[in-house]
Design an enzyme around this catalytic site. Structure first.
Site, PDB file in Angstrom:
ATOM      1  N   ARG A  46       0.942  -1.201  -0.092  1.00  9.87           N
ATOM      2  CA  ARG A  46      -0.015   0.125   0.070  1.00  9.87           C
ATOM      3  C   ARG A  46       0.819   1.294  -0.007  1.00  9.87           C
ATOM      4  NH1 ARG A  46      -2.803  -3.451   3.453  1.00  9.87           N
ATOM      5  NH2 ARG A  46      -2.205  -2.594   5.491  1.00  9.87           N
ATOM      6  N   LYS A 137     -11.857  14.901   5.994  1.00 10.55           N
ATOM      7  CA  LYS A 137     -13.137  14.415   5.220  1.00 10.55           C
ATOM      8  C   LYS A 137     -13.936  13.399   5.855  1.00 10.55           C
ATOM      9  CE  LYS A 137     -13.868  10.606   2.271  1.00 10.55           C
ATOM     10  NZ  LYS A 137     -13.512   9.755   1.053  1.00 10.55           N
ATOM     11  N   GLU A 179     -18.918  15.883   2.861  1.00 11.31           N
ATOM     12  CA  GLU A 179     -19.172  14.818   1.946  1.00 11.31           C
ATOM     13  C   GLU A 179     -20.721  14.074   2.056  1.00 11.31           C
ATOM     14  OE1 GLU A 179     -16.520  12.064   0.589  1.00 11.31           O
ATOM     15  OE2 GLU A 179     -17.423  11.273  -0.948  1.00 11.31           O
ATOM     16  N   LYS A 221     -18.394  18.235  -0.985  1.00  5.51           N
ATOM     17  CA  LYS A 221     -17.911  17.197  -1.955  1.00  5.51           C
ATOM     18  C   LYS A 221     -19.292  16.252  -2.150  1.00  5.51           C
ATOM     19  CE  LYS A 221     -14.897  13.191  -2.503  1.00  5.51           C
ATOM     20  NZ  LYS A 221     -13.629  12.556  -2.438  1.00  5.51           N
TER      21      LYS A 221
HETATM   22  P1  13P Z   1     -14.736   8.129  -5.811  1.00  5.06           P
HETATM   23  O1  13P Z   1     -14.363   9.185  -6.493  1.00  5.06           O
HETATM   24  O2  13P Z   1     -14.195   6.733  -6.178  1.00  5.06           O
HETATM   25  O3  13P Z   1     -16.285   8.217  -5.565  1.00  5.06           O
HETATM   26  O4  13P Z   1     -14.120   8.321  -4.397  1.00  5.06           O
HETATM   27  C1  13P Z   1     -14.208   9.560  -3.794  1.00  5.06           C
HETATM   28  C2  13P Z   1     -14.156   9.466  -2.326  1.00  5.06           C
HETATM   29  O5  13P Z   1     -13.596  10.046  -1.475  1.00  5.06           O
HETATM   30  C3  13P Z   1     -15.439   8.760  -1.867  1.00  5.06           C
HETATM   31  O6  13P Z   1     -15.545   9.156  -0.335  1.00  5.06           O
END
Ligand code: 13P
Length: 342
Positions: A46, A137, A179, A221
Site C-alpha cells: 500500500r 473528510k 461529503e 464534496k
Molecule cells: P470516488 O471518486 O471513487 O467516488 O471516491 C471519492 C471519495 O473520496 C469517496 O469518499
C-alpha cells in the site's frame, strides 16, 4: 476560529485547474482494489503504491491541490524514510485526512446507514493537525431505494453528523470537506437523483448553519445529478451538467469557496466530461473541481499492477488522468485532447 486562515486553505484546495486526489481508501477497500489486480495488500505494498502516486512530480505539482489520506498513510514513511506527508507537501499539495469511521446500520431504518466517528474527534483532529493535515473528510452515504428511501431519519442523522464534524474541524483549524454522497447504484433516473440530492443538501446546509459552520472555510464534496447505474434512461453529459448546476445553485451558498465532486462509480472519461461540461457553462458562484478516487486511480493502479518495473507507466497514467481533470476544472477539456494525449 480563524476564518481567514481556513478560507486561505479552502481556496488553495480549489485553485484554478487543480483538484483533490482521494487516496483515503480504508484497508478493506484498497485490498479489494488490489485483489482485482492480483496484488497482495500489505502495509508495504500500500505504501509503495501510494508513494508512486505522491512522487508523480508533474501531476502533484500542477494538477493536484491536495490528497486525502487514510490513517495508516498519514503515519507512513516512503521507502527512503521520508514521511509520505512530506512528499506531498514538497510537491506543493496539501495533505488531508479521512476522519470518519465508516458506516453502521441506522436503527429503525432497514437498509440505511449512518456514518460514525464523532466521539473523541476533537482530539484526533488535533493529532492529525500535528501530523500535517490541513483538511479533513467525512463521508455520509445515502442510498436511493423503494418505499421513499432515503428516509427523513437517515438524511437528518447523517446531515447532523456532518455538521458536528465540520464544526469540530474548524475549531481545530482544519478545513472540513463535507461529503454527503447520494449513491448512483440503483435504477432511478436523473430526476429522482436530483430530488433526493436536493433534499440531502438542503438538510446538510440547515445543519451546518445550526452548528455555526463558516461556509468560507469548508469545501462541499457532492455527487452529481446523474442517472442510476442500472437505469434504462441514461442522461446525456449536457443534461448531467445542466441539472447538477441547477441543483447546486438552489442549495449551496455562494460563500462556499468550492465544490469538489466525487466520481462515485462513473467511468474515468465520464467523470471528466461531466466536470468539463459544467465548467464550460460557467458563470458560477463557486469553483467546481474534482475530488476523485476511482476516476483518478483506476488507470494508474492497473498500469502499476504491483510491479516495480511498472512505476513509470503508473505515473504516466496518473499524470494523464490528473491533466485531463485539470483541463475539465477549467472547462478546457475535449474528447480529442483525451485521445491525443493518451
Ligand atoms: P470516488 O471518486 O471513487 O467516488 O471516491 C471519492 C471519495 O473520496 C469517496 O469518499
Amino acid at each position: 476560529m480563524n476564518v481567514a486562515e481556513l478560507n486561505r486553505v479552502a481556496e488553495a484546495m480549489v485553485a484554478p485547474g487543480r483538484g483533490i486526489l482521494a487516496a483515503d481508501e480504508s484497508t478493506g477497500t484498497i485490498k479489494k482494489r488490489f485483489d482485482a489486480l492480483g496484488v497482495e495488500s500489505t502495509a508495504d505494498s500500500r505504501r509503495d503504491y501510494r508513494e508512486m502516486l505522491f512522487r508523480t512530480k508533474e501531476a502533484m505539482s500542477k494538477y493536484i491541490s491536495g490528497v486525502i489520506l487514510y490513517d495508516e498513510t498519514i503515519r507512513q514513511n516512503a521507502k527512503d524514510g521520508t514521511p509520505l506527508v512530506k512528499l506531498i507537501a514538497q510537491a506543493g499539495a496539501l495533505p488531508g485526512i479521512k476522519v470518519d469511521k465508516g458506516t453502521k446500520p441506522l436503527p429503525n431504518c432497514p437498509g440505511e446507514v449512518v456514518t460514525e466517528g464523532l466521539d473523541g474527534l476533537g482530539e484526533r483532529l488535533a493529532e492529525y493537525r500535528g501530523l500535517g493535515a490541513k483538511f479533513a473528510k467525512w463521508r455520509a452515504v445515502i442510498d436511493i431505494g423503494e418505499h421513499g428511501m432515503p428516509s427523513y431519519t437517515c438524511v437528518s442523522a447523517n446531515a447532523h453528523a456532518l455538521a458536528r464534524y465540520a464544526a469540530l474541524c474548524q475549531s481545530e483549524g482544519i478545513v472540513p470537506i463535507v461529503e454527503p454522497e447520494v449513491l448512483m447504484d440503483g435504477d432511478h433516473d436523473i430526476d429522482r437523483c436530483f430530488e433526493v440530492t436536493q433534499r440531502v443538501l438542503n438538510k446538510t446546509f440547515q445543519e451546518l448553519r445550526a452548528q455555526r459552520v463558516a461556509f468560507e472555510g469548508m469545501i462541499l464534496k457532492p455527487n452529481m445529478a446523474i442517472s442510476g447505474k442500472k437505469s434504462a434512461k441514461q442522461a446525456s453529459v449536457q443534461e448531467v451538467a445542466e441539472k447538477t448546476i441547477r441543483l447546486l445553485k438552489s442549495c449551496v451558498p455562494a460563500a462556499v469557496p468550492g465544490i469538489a465532486f466525487l466520481s462515485g462509480g462513473q467511468s474515468d472519461e465520464e467523470a471528466t466530461a461531466h466536470l468539463n461540461a459544467m465548467n464550460a457553462i460557467g458563470n458560477l458562484p463557486w469553483r467546481l473541481t474534482f475530488s476523485y478516487g476511482r476516476a483518478l486511480q483506476a488507470a494508474p493502479q492497473k498500469a502499476w499492477s504491483g510491479k516495480p518495473a511498472n512505476v513509470g507507466a503508473g505515473q504516466a497514467a496518473f499524470t494523464h488522468r490528473a491533466h485531463m481533470n485539470s483541463l475539465a476544472a477549467l472547462g478546457q477539456w475535449s474528447e480529442s485532447l483525451e485521445k491525443a494525449a493518451a
